[in-house]
Design an enzyme around this catalytic site. Sequence first.
Site, PDB file in Angstrom:
ATOM      1  N   HIS A 121       0.844  -1.195   0.000  1.00 58.56           N
ATOM      2  CA  HIS A 121       0.000   0.000   0.000  1.00 58.56           C
ATOM      3  C   HIS A 121       0.884   1.251   0.000  1.00 58.56           C
ATOM      4  CE1 HIS A 121      -3.538  -2.434   0.845  1.00 58.56           C
ATOM      5  NE2 HIS A 121      -4.297  -1.344   0.845  1.00 58.56           N
ATOM      6  N   HIS A 168       0.402  -3.445   9.252  1.00 56.06           N
ATOM      7  CA  HIS A 168       1.842  -3.335   9.052  1.00 56.06           C
ATOM      8  C   HIS A 168       2.501  -2.675  10.249  1.00 56.06           C
ATOM      9  CE1 HIS A 168       2.161  -4.659   4.873  1.00 56.06           C
ATOM     10  NE2 HIS A 168       1.067  -3.968   4.619  1.00 56.06           N
TER      11      HIS A 168
END
Length: 354
Positions: A121, A168
């Site tokens: 991302h 993350h």
Amino acid sequence: MAELLRSLQDSQLVARFQRRCGLFPAPDAYVQKYIVKNYFYYYLFRFSAALGQEVFYITFLPFTHWNIDPYLSRRLVIIWVLVMYIGQVAKDILKWPRPFSPPVVKLEKRVIAEYGMPSTHAMAATAISFTLLLSTMDRYQYPFALGLVMAVTFSTLVSLSRLYTGMHTVLDVLGGILITAVLIVLTYPAWTLIDRLDSASPLFPVCAIVVPFFLCYNYPVSEYYSPTRADTTTIMAAGAGVTIGFWINHFFQLMAEPTEALPVIQHIPPLTAGMLVLGLTKFMVGIVLILLVRQVVQNLSLQVLYSWFKVVTRNKEARRRLEIEVPYKFVTYTSVGICATTVVPMLHRFLGLL
């Protein structure tokens, strides 16, 4: 004893076959309940996370091509494909786990089975925002500081959303940004070559199909199934389709495209109601056709593959097999890419929307 050894050997062979086909199920994810205390942050970062997902790519990239500048969309798509492939492969080579839950709360379930390092991302957001900045600063006249602030804001919001959603670590995000920065610096001198891909030799479409398909079919094997290989195939196929679509437009002279060296636009036209309606109309017409092509090609390709490999129709597990998942995804999204760059603009012209 001999029968036990034979049984163990057979089970190992089956396990190796399942691993090769990607049929191992992912580990069970820990489902953690949570209470939202700050709805502003919650909706801000959930929206920001969507800016790095398929829903953004399938809207923003075609919109750029149909309503802004095909020159920019070509660069954006090719750099996005390169960055995403390297990021996805790095995940399955490094095999760094995502943050543990608890203590973090994971707000996304679909990609829990994927590994964490690097954050694709963050890579995609950084690549798209700064490729757009570098590609427009010599093409359109606008305050560079404003463009830089918008690029930094976009990539920062998407990156922070990966921490907020628990998908993350800080290291994953920073690693993704750093890898993207290095890739942009290394590839920037070749961007003018990218602009001339549409005028390549007649054999170019063959390379544009064979090379991405080979990379997808030989994607790193995981111990259990995750959507990483399927997502990577989707991205690579879309990039192949877009590249072939530009080549078709140039080779058959289907439409006139702006040259790479347009004069600097002194004043960007103001957004009027007429322009907004026209842009939204072109977008809706294009998206409807793309979704129709995707559904038809997907169904046809799956039927052919099920028949070829003698698989029961509508078998969801069979879709995950290497020899079925990669071909049907590749054929489907290559068709989508060609449709977006070639068929949709022709339809726009036919309907008088250009």
